[in-house]
Design an enzyme around this catalytic site. Structure first.
Site, short mmCIF file in Angstrom:
data_model
loop_
_atom_site.label_atom_id
_atom_site.label_comp_id
_atom_site.label_asym_id
_atom_site.label_seq_id
_atom_site.Cartn_x
_atom_site.Cartn_y
_atom_site.Cartn_z
CG HIS A 57 -0.12 0.14 2.50
ND1 HIS A 57 0.53 -0.94 3.08
CD2 HIS A 57 0.17 1.22 3.26
CE1 HIS A 57 1.18 -0.51 4.15
NE2 HIS A 57 0.97 0.79 4.28
CG HIS A 72 0.01 5.91 2.33
ND1 HIS A 72 -1.22 5.31 2.37
CD2 HIS A 72 0.69 5.48 3.42
CE1 HIS A 72 -1.28 4.55 3.46
NE2 HIS A 72 -0.13 4.64 4.10
#
Length: 148
Positions: A57, A72
């Site tokens: 992620h 992110h």
């Protein structure tokens, strides 16, 4: 001057639009955020350098000048434990700006109740060191911000 590229396609919305106080307040560092296109795609390296951290992620790439950029992919996506993400590179790899790092599907993230918004942060940069683009469409690999 470091040119940081958009890691994903979407609309540059600025860090204040990130639904997470740590990012939106700039506590991680200055930068901007992208509200991604709701279709499967690949997140690319925002700068050339070495992948210092790689999670499904999120990832950090540090350039030869020592500047690190955090990407992110979505908010609270660490809770997915990698589900819905495919690593296309490995921690420690050297990558060029624009090279694919992670494949993902922002629509699936959103369908699971999480925000797919992607903060792109200049790590350890002082406030004001970044001239960020906001409010316009971007494609993966487009210039996103300049870092003095």
């Amino acid at each position: 001057m470091t040119t940081v590229l958009a890691p994903v396609e979407g609309v540059a919305v600025g860090l204040s639009a990130v639904p997470d106080p740590v990012f939106s307040a700039g506590m991680v560092g200055p930068g901007t955020a992208i509200d991604p296109a709701r279709e499967p795609g690949k997140a690319v390296a925002p700068i050339s350098g070495k992948i210092m951290k790689l999670h499904p992620h999120a990832y950090v790439i540090v350039g030869d000048d020592g500047k690190g950029v955090l990407v992110h992919l979505g908010i609270d996506t660490v809770q997915l434990k990698g589900k819905g993400f495919e690593l296309l590179a490995a921690e420690g790899d050297r990558v060029r700006a624009g090279q694919p790092v992670v494949a993902w599907d922002p629509a699936a993230i959103e369908a699971g109740g999480r925000s797919p918004v992607c903060p792109v942060v200049a790590l350890d940069a002082p406030a004001g060191a970044v001239t960020a683009m906001t409010g316009g469409p971007v494609h993966a690999g487009d210039e996103l911000f300049l870092w003095d």
